[in-house]
Write a protein that holds these residues in place. Structure first.
Motif, PDB file in Angstrom:
ATOM      1  N   MET A 161       0.860  -1.175   0.000  1.00  0.00           N
ATOM      2  CA  MET A 161       0.000   0.000   0.000  1.00  0.00           C
ATOM      3  C   MET A 161       0.902   1.232   0.000  1.00  0.00           C
ATOM      4  O   MET A 161       1.763   1.384   0.856  1.00  0.00           O
ATOM      5  N   GLU A 162       0.690   2.086  -0.956  1.00  0.00           N
ATOM      6  CA  GLU A 162       1.494   3.297  -1.107  1.00  0.00           C
ATOM      7  C   GLU A 162       1.003   4.386  -0.150  1.00  0.00           C
ATOM      8  O   GLU A 162      -0.186   4.537   0.076  1.00  0.00           O
ATOM      9  N   HIS A 163       1.951   5.135   0.418  1.00  0.00           N
ATOM     10  CA  HIS A 163       1.617   6.265   1.283  1.00  0.00           C
ATOM     11  C   HIS A 163       1.620   7.540   0.452  1.00  0.00           C
ATOM     12  O   HIS A 163       2.560   7.785  -0.299  1.00  0.00           O
TER      13      HIS A 163
ATOM     14  N   VAL B 268      -7.159   4.065  -7.756  1.00  0.00           N
ATOM     15  CA  VAL B 268      -7.960   3.262  -6.820  1.00  0.00           C
ATOM     16  C   VAL B 268      -8.976   2.434  -7.606  1.00  0.00           C
ATOM     17  O   VAL B 268      -9.175   1.249  -7.332  1.00  0.00           O
ATOM     18  N   GLU B 269      -9.589   3.045  -8.598  1.00  0.00           N
ATOM     19  CA  GLU B 269     -10.570   2.341  -9.425  1.00  0.00           C
ATOM     20  C   GLU B 269      -9.924   1.138 -10.126  1.00  0.00           C
ATOM     21  O   GLU B 269     -10.579   0.127 -10.365  1.00  0.00           O
ATOM     22  N   GLN B 270      -8.642   1.234 -10.424  1.00  0.00           N
ATOM     23  CA  GLN B 270      -7.921   0.139 -11.073  1.00  0.00           C
ATOM     24  C   GLN B 270      -7.412  -0.891 -10.067  1.00  0.00           C
ATOM     25  O   GLN B 270      -6.766  -1.859 -10.452  1.00  0.00           O
ATOM     26  N   GLY B 271      -7.685  -0.676  -8.783  1.00  0.00           N
ATOM     27  CA  GLY B 271      -7.343  -1.684  -7.782  1.00  0.00           C
ATOM     28  C   GLY B 271      -6.256  -1.308  -6.798  1.00  0.00           C
ATOM     29  O   GLY B 271      -5.961  -2.076  -5.889  1.00  0.00           O
TER      30      GLY B 271
ATOM     31  N   THR C 250      -1.598  10.229   4.552  1.00  0.00           N
ATOM     32  CA  THR C 250      -0.869  10.714   5.731  1.00  0.00           C
ATOM     33  C   THR C 250      -1.041  12.219   5.878  1.00  0.00           C
ATOM     34  O   THR C 250      -1.307  12.938   4.925  1.00  0.00           O
ATOM     35  N   ARG C 251      -0.923  12.661   7.113  1.00  0.00           N
ATOM     36  CA  ARG C 251      -0.886  14.094   7.423  1.00  0.00           C
ATOM     37  C   ARG C 251       0.325  14.303   8.317  1.00  0.00           C
ATOM     38  O   ARG C 251       0.429  13.663   9.369  1.00  0.00           O
ATOM     39  N   HIS C 252       1.244  15.136   7.878  1.00  0.00           N
ATOM     40  CA  HIS C 252       2.503  15.379   8.604  1.00  0.00           C
ATOM     41  C   HIS C 252       3.235  14.060   8.860  1.00  0.00           C
ATOM     42  O   HIS C 252       3.801  13.846   9.937  1.00  0.00           O
ATOM     43  N   GLY C 253       3.168  13.156   7.864  1.00  0.00           N
ATOM     44  CA  GLY C 253       3.888  11.891   7.963  1.00  0.00           C
ATOM     45  C   GLY C 253       3.189  10.803   8.775  1.00  0.00           C
ATOM     46  O   GLY C 253       3.687   9.683   8.859  1.00  0.00           O
ATOM     47  N   ARG C 254       2.050  11.134   9.393  1.00  0.00           N
ATOM     48  CA  ARG C 254       1.314  10.153  10.206  1.00  0.00           C
ATOM     49  C   ARG C 254       0.143   9.594   9.404  1.00  0.00           C
ATOM     50  O   ARG C 254      -0.642  10.355   8.835  1.00  0.00           O
ATOM     51  N   PRO C 255      -0.031   8.279   9.372  1.00  0.00           N
ATOM     52  CA  PRO C 255      -1.178   7.698   8.672  1.00  0.00           C
ATOM     53  C   PRO C 255      -2.492   8.123   9.330  1.00  0.00           C
ATOM     54  O   PRO C 255      -2.616   8.091  10.559  1.00  0.00           O
ATOM     55  N   ILE C 256      -3.450   8.569   8.498  1.00  0.00           N
ATOM     56  CA  ILE C 256      -4.748   8.964   9.053  1.00  0.00           C
ATOM     57  C   ILE C 256      -5.918   8.212   8.411  1.00  0.00           C
ATOM     58  O   ILE C 256      -7.002   8.157   8.986  1.00  0.00           O
ATOM     59  N   ALA C 257      -5.696   7.644   7.227  1.00  0.00           N
ATOM     60  CA  ALA C 257      -6.805   6.930   6.576  1.00  0.00           C
ATOM     61  C   ALA C 257      -6.265   6.008   5.494  1.00  0.00           C
ATOM     62  O   ALA C 257      -5.159   6.206   4.984  1.00  0.00           O
ATOM     63  N   ASP C 258      -7.057   5.001   5.176  1.00  0.00           N
ATOM     64  CA  ASP C 258      -6.747   4.123   4.057  1.00  0.00           C
ATOM     65  C   ASP C 258      -7.768   4.370   2.958  1.00  0.00           C
ATOM     66  O   ASP C 258      -8.969   4.475   3.227  1.00  0.00           O
ATOM     67  N   LEU C 259      -7.285   4.473   1.742  1.00  0.00           N
ATOM     68  CA  LEU C 259      -8.144   4.644   0.580  1.00  0.00           C
ATOM     69  C   LEU C 259      -8.025   3.364  -0.233  1.00  0.00           C
ATOM     70  O   LEU C 259      -6.970   3.056  -0.778  1.00  0.00           O
ATOM     71  N   VAL C 260      -9.118   2.607  -0.253  1.00  0.00           N
ATOM     72  CA  VAL C 260      -9.104   1.295  -0.905  1.00  0.00           C
ATOM     73  C   VAL C 260     -10.264   1.194  -1.888  1.00  0.00           C
ATOM     74  O   VAL C 260     -11.271   1.887  -1.738  1.00  0.00           O
ATOM     75  N   PRO C 261     -10.146   0.328  -2.899  1.00  0.00           N
ATOM     76  CA  PRO C 261     -11.256   0.151  -3.835  1.00  0.00           C
ATOM     77  C   PRO C 261     -12.493  -0.356  -3.110  1.00  0.00           C
ATOM     78  O   PRO C 261     -12.401  -1.123  -2.152  1.00  0.00           O
ATOM     79  N   HIS C 262     -13.631   0.096  -3.570  1.00  0.00           N
ATOM     80  CA  HIS C 262     -14.905  -0.349  -3.007  1.00  0.00           C
ATOM     81  C   HIS C 262     -15.129  -1.812  -3.368  1.00  0.00           C
ATOM     82  O   HIS C 262     -14.928  -2.218  -4.513  1.00  0.00           O
ATOM     83  N   ALA C 263     -15.539  -2.597  -2.391  1.00  0.00           N
ATOM     84  CA  ALA C 263     -15.806  -4.017  -2.636  1.00  0.00           C
ATOM     85  C   ALA C 263     -17.146  -4.152  -3.336  1.00  0.00           C
ATOM     86  O   ALA C 263     -18.171  -3.721  -2.824  1.00  0.00           O
ATOM     87  N   ARG C 264     -17.132  -4.722  -4.524  1.00  0.00           N
ATOM     88  CA  ARG C 264     -18.372  -4.923  -5.273  1.00  0.00           C
ATOM     89  C   ARG C 264     -18.980  -6.257  -4.860  1.00  0.00           C
ATOM     90  O   ARG C 264     -18.270  -7.240  -4.711  1.00  0.00           O
ATOM     91  N   PRO C 265     -20.306  -6.291  -4.675  1.00  0.00           N
ATOM     92  CA  PRO C 265     -20.939  -7.552  -4.320  1.00  0.00           C
ATOM     93  C   PRO C 265     -20.827  -8.556  -5.464  1.00  0.00           C
ATOM     94  O   PRO C 265     -20.796  -8.171  -6.641  1.00  0.00           O
ATOM     95  N   ALA C 266     -20.747  -9.813  -5.103  1.00  0.00           N
ATOM     96  CA  ALA C 266     -20.685 -10.864  -6.115  1.00  0.00           C
ATOM     97  C   ALA C 266     -21.989 -10.885  -6.902  1.00  0.00           C
ATOM     98  O   ALA C 266     -23.069 -10.729  -6.324  1.00  0.00           O
ATOM     99  N   PRO C 267     -21.905 -11.046  -8.205  1.00  0.00           N
ATOM    100  CA  PRO C 267     -23.132 -11.075  -9.003  1.00  0.00           C
ATOM    101  C   PRO C 267     -24.005 -12.274  -8.623  1.00  0.00           C
ATOM    102  O   PRO C 267     -23.506 -13.348  -8.339  1.00  0.00           O
ATOM    103  N   VAL C 268     -25.299 -12.017  -8.595  1.00  0.00           N
ATOM    104  CA  VAL C 268     -26.258 -13.081  -8.281  1.00  0.00           C
ATOM    105  C   VAL C 268     -26.663 -13.736  -9.593  1.00  0.00           C
ATOM    106  O   VAL C 268     -27.126 -13.055 -10.513  1.00  0.00           O
TER     107      VAL C 268
END
Length: 92
Positions: A1-3, A20-23, A29-47
């Motif tokens: 995971m890239e900072h 992010v859309e590509q995976g 980070t803010r002032h070098g401290r991690p504050i959040a993770d930005l990850v792709p949205h999990a898509r539900p499995a097709p029914v």
């Protein structure tokens, strides 16, 4: 995971969101401290869809309807509500 820093996210948000859309995932980070993770949205499995044959079989498995009982219950509900609740309202 890239900072990436908050400022970089703000300035390059379009590019970051495309990545992010590509995976890709990022730790923001803010002032070098991690504050959040930005990850792709999990898509539900097709029914998987049902075939017409499967739908017909499901309907065949339903219990039969006693028409006289249904009509009596509907008339009772109409009396209670003061109108035919199953009919479309006038003007539609």
């Amino acid at each position: 995971m890239e900072h990436i820093g908050q400022r970089e996210l703000r300035n390059d948000s379009g590019d970051v969101m495309r990545r992010v859309e590509q995976g890709e995932s990022f730790t923001i980070t803010r002032h070098g401290r991690p504050i959040a993770d930005l990850v792709p949205h999990a898509r539900p499995a097709p029914v998987p869809g049902r075939t017409l044959g499967e739908i017909r079989e499901a309907f065949r498995a339903l219990p039969s309807i006693d028409r006289q009982r249904w009509e009596a219950e509907r008339a009772e509900a109409d009396d209670l509500l003061g109108e035919d609740a199953l009919d479309e309202p006038s003007g539609r």
